[in-house]
Design an enzyme around this catalytic site. Structure first.
Site, PDB file in Angstrom:
ATOM      1  N   TYR A 157       0.891  -1.165   0.000  1.00 55.95           N
ATOM      2  CA  TYR A 157       0.000   0.000   0.000  1.00 55.95           C
ATOM      3  C   TYR A 157       0.921   1.205   0.000  1.00 55.95           C
ATOM      4  O   TYR A 157       1.717   1.371   0.930  1.00 55.95           O
ATOM      5  CB  TYR A 157      -0.833   0.021   1.283  1.00 55.95           C
ATOM      6  CG  TYR A 157      -2.116  -0.753   1.225  1.00 55.95           C
ATOM      7  CD1 TYR A 157      -2.979  -0.630   0.141  1.00 55.95           C
ATOM      8  CD2 TYR A 157      -2.491  -1.579   2.278  1.00 55.95           C
ATOM      9  CE1 TYR A 157      -4.179  -1.335   0.099  1.00 55.95           C
ATOM     10  CE2 TYR A 157      -3.686  -2.281   2.248  1.00 55.95           C
ATOM     11  CZ  TYR A 157      -4.518  -2.148   1.157  1.00 55.95           C
ATOM     12  OH  TYR A 157      -5.706  -2.836   1.125  1.00 55.95           O
ATOM     13  N   ARG A 192     -16.923   2.290   5.115  1.00 53.31           N
ATOM     14  CA  ARG A 192     -17.462   1.012   5.615  1.00 53.31           C
ATOM     15  C   ARG A 192     -18.285   1.270   6.875  1.00 53.31           C
ATOM     16  O   ARG A 192     -17.807   1.120   7.997  1.00 53.31           O
ATOM     17  CB  ARG A 192     -16.340   0.028   5.878  1.00 53.31           C
ATOM     18  CG  ARG A 192     -15.595  -0.299   4.595  1.00 53.31           C
ATOM     19  CD  ARG A 192     -14.717  -1.528   4.707  1.00 53.31           C
ATOM     20  NE  ARG A 192     -13.793  -1.538   3.580  1.00 53.31           N
ATOM     21  CZ  ARG A 192     -12.545  -1.974   3.639  1.00 53.31           C
ATOM     22  NH1 ARG A 192     -12.067  -2.463   4.767  1.00 53.31           N
ATOM     23  NH2 ARG A 192     -11.775  -1.941   2.577  1.00 53.31           N
ATOM     24  N   HIS A 304     -11.622  -5.462  -4.941  1.00 48.94           N
ATOM     25  CA  HIS A 304     -11.249  -5.522  -3.520  1.00 48.94           C
ATOM     26  C   HIS A 304     -12.308  -6.296  -2.717  1.00 48.94           C
ATOM     27  O   HIS A 304     -12.587  -5.969  -1.558  1.00 48.94           O
ATOM     28  CB  HIS A 304     -11.098  -4.095  -2.972  1.00 48.94           C
ATOM     29  CG  HIS A 304     -10.028  -3.950  -1.930  1.00 48.94           C
ATOM     30  ND1 HIS A 304      -8.802  -3.403  -2.182  1.00 48.94           N
ATOM     31  CD2 HIS A 304     -10.007  -4.270  -0.615  1.00 48.94           C
ATOM     32  CE1 HIS A 304      -8.080  -3.384  -1.069  1.00 48.94           C
ATOM     33  NE2 HIS A 304      -8.790  -3.920  -0.107  1.00 48.94           N
TER      34      HIS A 304
HETATM   35  C1  LIG Z   1     -10.480  -8.971   5.739  1.00 49.63           C
HETATM   36  C2  LIG Z   1      -9.972  -8.517   4.405  1.00 49.63           C
HETATM   37  C3  LIG Z   1      -8.858  -7.686   4.338  1.00 49.63           C
HETATM   38  C4  LIG Z   1      -8.362  -7.296   3.091  1.00 49.63           C
HETATM   39  N1  LIG Z   1      -7.203  -6.565   3.059  1.00 49.63           N
HETATM   40  C5  LIG Z   1      -6.638  -6.292   1.854  1.00 49.63           C
HETATM   41  C6  LIG Z   1      -5.358  -5.691   1.798  1.00 49.63           C
HETATM   42  O1  LIG Z   1      -4.733  -5.408   2.809  1.00 49.63           O
HETATM   43  N2  LIG Z   1      -4.845  -5.449   0.561  1.00 49.63           N
HETATM   44  C7  LIG Z   1      -5.510  -5.752  -0.596  1.00 49.63           C
HETATM   45  O2  LIG Z   1      -4.994  -5.505  -1.684  1.00 49.63           O
HETATM   46  N3  LIG Z   1      -6.710  -6.359  -0.562  1.00 49.63           N
HETATM   47  C8  LIG Z   1      -7.282  -6.637   0.625  1.00 49.63           C
HETATM   48  N4  LIG Z   1      -8.483  -7.301   0.673  1.00 49.63           N
HETATM   49  C9  LIG Z   1      -9.131  -7.729  -0.580  1.00 49.63           C
HETATM   50  C10 LIG Z   1      -8.658  -9.140  -0.963  1.00 49.63           C
HETATM   51  O3  LIG Z   1      -7.300  -9.125  -1.332  1.00 49.63           O
HETATM   52  C11 LIG Z   1      -9.458  -9.713  -2.141  1.00 49.63           C
HETATM   53  O4  LIG Z   1      -9.441  -8.785  -3.187  1.00 49.63           O
HETATM   54  C12 LIG Z   1     -10.898 -10.057  -1.778  1.00 49.63           C
HETATM   55  O5  LIG Z   1     -10.980 -10.589  -0.482  1.00 49.63           O
HETATM   56  C13 LIG Z   1     -11.447 -11.087  -2.761  1.00 49.63           C
HETATM   57  O6  LIG Z   1     -12.791 -11.298  -2.528  1.00 49.63           O
HETATM   58  P1  LIG Z   1     -13.401 -12.557  -1.725  1.00 49.63           P
HETATM   59  O7  LIG Z   1     -13.147 -12.298  -0.274  1.00 49.63           O
HETATM   60  O8  LIG Z   1     -14.846 -12.480  -2.094  1.00 49.63           O
HETATM   61  O9  LIG Z   1     -12.734 -13.802  -2.227  1.00 49.63           O
HETATM   62  C14 LIG Z   1      -9.022  -7.694   1.906  1.00 49.63           C
HETATM   63  C15 LIG Z   1     -10.144  -8.509   1.985  1.00 49.63           C
HETATM   64  C16 LIG Z   1     -10.617  -8.934   3.209  1.00 49.63           C
HETATM   65  C17 LIG Z   1     -11.811  -9.846   3.266  1.00 49.63           C
END
Ligand SMILES: Cc1cc2nc3c(=O)[nH]c(=O)nc-3n(C[C@H](O)[C@H](O)[C@H](O)COP(=O)(O)O)c2cc1C
Length: 408
Positions: A157, A192, A304
């Site tokens: 990030y 959120r 995301h």
């Molecule tokens: C709890 C949580 C934290 C996340 N934190 C990040 C992060 O730090 N960096 C990022 O690029 N994506 C983050 N994401 C997005 C995930 O990398 C991913 O794109 C997403 O979870 C995919 O969708 P799904 O949960 O439906 O499989 C986060 C998702 C969740 C659920």
């Protein structure tokens, strides 16, 4: 410090805790027959604010729910009487061959929901020869995760500030990562409301309400939080580019505006980074083209998990257009994948590899490495069965001819 403080293998650590509880965590997995089944036990295990943080999307949750719905827009047209006994799931991503077509995407605060969560996911990914991406908002120093998981990538990030970009990129290089992922869809912190309602914050404020929420989840309070703090100290954001910040407390999170980050900064990163460079959070084919012209190696088509811009189009819908613009870049996808059929639809539409977030975080939370392994094995079996019924023995045979648009 989090789990950098100990060199004890993750597996042994979890087994010892299981013996003390009189369970290896496997009992909790008895009724988990598909990835969606991890959610209910995770809801019972995690305090309300943490479960809400993981499960939630943004505002109306339209983007999150749209990710799932998009998979129903396609049906299969299977072929029959094909000998598929030799079928396998190997796939090659940017020159390296993995044994599975799915992996674990970056998830911030993984080690708050799951004991040593980053290390658990990194270790199991390496064991299964698949990809884990460590989040830039993680609570374990990147050097530790990379040492445990040689198949791990690092996700940064970054703000549009050279003074922060340069040292973080250099640190990831020194840590030994061969692939750097830049997340580009967090220009600002998302709205959120669900986090505000459930009491989640970064840092978590130790209010009477939080104490109550934790008190009614004793397995998490003792098995994850107290155990982490007693053994490794209070977890901190370790890899974000500003001074380490504790995950719980009254301090203000230092502001980090990423709305100044632009293609110029990406060019700087491209010049510095010797390994593979991936952009995560790209949806527009026009951005795919600029990424290709900027020397990026791979893109992760993603909204995301529906956690940033509400009503952002589902990645699956944009996949064919992204593939058409990608040229030699490797196209990957995440968002809403829960079934073997979902994985295969994404591959048929041109993705080389997919990532699955929430269910594997729930799996790590409720049962550690055994939970993650169980989830991966369920999905692998689903894919294998589906491949036989589609008449393919290798994933590169998965193409548009095996799909039909679903009509209402
Ligand atoms: C709890 C949580 C934290 C996340 N934190 C990040 C992060 O730090 N960096 C990022 O690029 N994506 C983050 N994401 C997005 C995930 O990398 C991913 O794109 C997403 O979870 C995919 O969708 P799904 O949960 O439906 O499989 C986060 C998702 C969740 C659920």
């Amino acid at each position: 410090m989090t789990d950098i403080a100990t060199t004890r293998p993750i597996e042994a650590d979890h087994r010892a805790a299981g013996r003390r509880r009189g369970t290896s965590g496997l009992r909790r997995l008895r009724n988990v027959l598909c990835l969606d089944d991890f959610e209910a036990p995770a809801r019972r295990f995690l305090p309300r604010p943490i479960f809400g943080y993981v499960s939630g999307g943004v505002e109306t949750n339209s983007a999150r729910d749209g990710n799932r719905a998009a998979f129903a827009e396609w049906q299969f047209l299977p072929r029959v009487l094909v000998n598929t006994r030799a079928r396998h799931q190997r796939t090659t991503v940017m020159g390296r061959t993995y044994d599975l077509p799915f992996g674990f995407p970056p998830m911030g605060s993984t080690s708050l929901a799951a004991y040593r969560g980053d290390s658990v996911l990194a270790e199991v990914a390496a064991e299964l020869n698949t990809i884990m991406i460590q989040s830039g908002a993680s609570l374990t120093p990147m050097e530790r995760v990379r040492a445990i998981g040689p198949t791990a990538w690092f996700q940064a990030y970054l703000p549009g500030e050279r003074e922060i970009i340069v040292p973080l990129v250099e640190r990831a290089q020194r840590a030994g990562f061969d692939t750097l992922v830049l997340t580009v869809d967090v220009q600002v912190i998302a709205n959120r409301e669900n986090n505000v309602r459930s009491g989640y914050g970064s840092p978590l404020r130790p209010t009477p309400r939080l104490v109550w929420d934790c008190a009614v989840r004793p397995r998490w309070s003792f098995g994850v939080f107290a155990r982490t703090v007693l053994r490794h100290g209070m977890p901190h954001l370790e890899n974000i580019g500003f001074p380490r910040m504790p995950v719980m407390g009254f301090s203000e999170r230092p502001g980090m505006a990423r709305d100044g980050l632009s293609w110029e900064h990406l060019e700087l990163m491209r010049r510095m980074w010797k390994g593979k460079l991936v952009l995560k959070g790209v949806l527009s084919p026009r951005d795919v083209r600029i990424a290709r012209e900027s020397g990026v190696d791979g893109i992760l088509v993603s909204n995301h998990g529906g956690r940033q811009l509400d009503y952002a189009v589902s990645p699956l819908r944009m996949l064919p257009a992204a593939v058409a613009e990608a040229g030699d870049m490797t196209v990957m996808l995440d968002g809403g994948i829960r079934r073997g059929t979902d994985v295969l639809k994404a591959l048929a539409l041109g993705a080389k590899f997919v990532f699955i977030g929430r269910p594997f975080l729930y799996a790590a939370a409720i049962a550690g490495p055994a939970g993650v392994r169980h989830g991966a094995s369920l999905l692998k079996d689903e894919i294998s069965r589906d491949m036989a019924m589609l008449g393919i023995d290798s994933l590169d045979q998965m193409n548009r001819e095996l799909l039909v648009p679903a009509r209402p």
